[in-house]
Motif scaffolding. Sequence first.
Motif, PDB file in Angstrom:
ATOM      1  N   GLN A 109      30.978  33.246 -23.998  1.00 36.01           N
ATOM      2  CA  GLN A 109      30.457  33.216 -22.640  1.00 36.01           C
ATOM      3  C   GLN A 109      28.952  33.467 -22.561  1.00 36.01           C
ATOM      4  O   GLN A 109      28.350  33.276 -21.504  1.00 36.01           O
ATOM      5  N   GLY A 110      28.346  33.952 -23.651  1.00 32.79           N
ATOM      6  CA  GLY A 110      26.930  34.253 -23.629  1.00 32.79           C
ATOM      7  C   GLY A 110      26.070  33.003 -23.676  1.00 32.79           C
ATOM      8  O   GLY A 110      26.565  31.886 -23.845  1.00 32.79           O
ATOM      9  N   PRO A 111      24.734  33.151 -23.540  1.00 36.00           N
ATOM     10  CA  PRO A 111      23.839  31.989 -23.601  1.00 36.00           C
ATOM     11  C   PRO A 111      23.824  31.397 -25.001  1.00 36.00           C
ATOM     12  O   PRO A 111      24.129  32.075 -25.985  1.00 36.00           O
ATOM     13  N   PRO A 112      23.438  30.112 -25.146  1.00 34.83           N
ATOM     14  CA  PRO A 112      23.374  29.482 -26.469  1.00 34.83           C
ATOM     15  C   PRO A 112      22.396  30.212 -27.384  1.00 34.83           C
ATOM     16  O   PRO A 112      21.465  30.870 -26.933  1.00 34.83           O
ATOM     17  N   PHE A 113      22.619  30.042 -28.688  1.00 36.86           N
ATOM     18  CA  PHE A 113      21.833  30.777 -29.676  1.00 36.86           C
ATOM     19  C   PHE A 113      20.346  30.444 -29.572  1.00 36.86           C
ATOM     20  O   PHE A 113      19.497  31.327 -29.686  1.00 36.86           O
ATOM     21  N   HIS A 114      20.015  29.170 -29.348  1.00 38.60           N
ATOM     22  CA  HIS A 114      18.600  28.807 -29.291  1.00 38.60           C
ATOM     23  C   HIS A 114      17.910  29.424 -28.085  1.00 38.60           C
ATOM     24  O   HIS A 114      16.721  29.753 -28.139  1.00 38.60           O
ATOM     25  N   GLU A 115      18.650  29.628 -26.981  1.00 41.96           N
ATOM     26  CA  GLU A 115      18.062  30.293 -25.818  1.00 41.96           C
ATOM     27  C   GLU A 115      17.814  31.767 -26.101  1.00 41.96           C
ATOM     28  O   GLU A 115      16.803  32.321 -25.676  1.00 41.96           O
ATOM     29  N   VAL A 116      18.737  32.395 -26.808  1.00 36.97           N
ATOM     30  CA  VAL A 116      18.532  33.795 -27.177  1.00 36.97           C
ATOM     31  C   VAL A 116      17.304  33.938 -28.061  1.00 36.97           C
ATOM     32  O   VAL A 116      16.480  34.850 -27.882  1.00 36.97           O
TER      33      VAL A 116
END
Length: 277
Positions: free
Chosen positions: A175-182
């Motif tokens: 459910q979290g944001p995509p890895f590249h956004e993090v």
Amino acid sequence: MNISGLIRGLAGDAQAAEPKALELKVGQVVKGMVLQVGPEKDAVVNIGGVQVRAQLETPLKPGEVTMLQVQPESPGGQVVLKPLQPTAQISDGSLADIVKTMGLPDSPANRQLVQLLHQAGVTLTKENVQAFAKLQAQMPPNMPQEAWLPSAVIAFQKGLPMTPETVASVRQAVQGPPFHEVLEQLGQFAGRELEGNASLSPQSRELLQNVRQLVQQLRDTASLLLGAKPDGGERTQAAVQPGASAGAGAPAAAQPGAGAGGLYVEAQYHDSRCPGV
């Protein structure tokens, strides 16, 4: 001495045991064990210690224990039972019986837990339900079941440990944001702090610089894994002075239209991972 009265008092009156009565309502969910299977889907099912002759909509093998839902009677007046489907809603009365069968207190939270597990496709066995009930007791009290249960079901299906830490990790991944956004947010935060916070201690500044370098390394690694070419790697240019002899491996032909200030030879980028490119 009244011998006959004494014997009757010790042994009790010999009376024929009355058969147990079992009332089944349409839509009710019961736990049953298949004892015998006959032709035409006829079967003898043990429900709460009572043997019931019923008709099974789905074939089951003798010895199988499953949750069954009572269907409308057949034209011959025979009880019809159907294995409980995930799409079926369990009534409140049946939920109470199932919760007690699972060895849990009859509470609204446990009823909702059983209902959600059933809808998620988790087999309602005592072991499975109690594992989720134990996890539920460890979750934050202000977190609703709908927030953590889907991630817990994924962890359960994957055979992961049923702990709050595992559920939080699965929830972040799903459910979290995509890895590249993090990565992007982390890199931006480190850059803002380094450029705009003059009060940073040397240790904090060094830590943020390491974070920014790590983020860049992860970006580069992700680009390689995705097959992207490095920046500026599409093509390279080599400048050859006029009159200079071409060495080994140097291009033999010059680009037409080169300026007088130098002879520019263009070499195409070759990727060793892509033969023939």
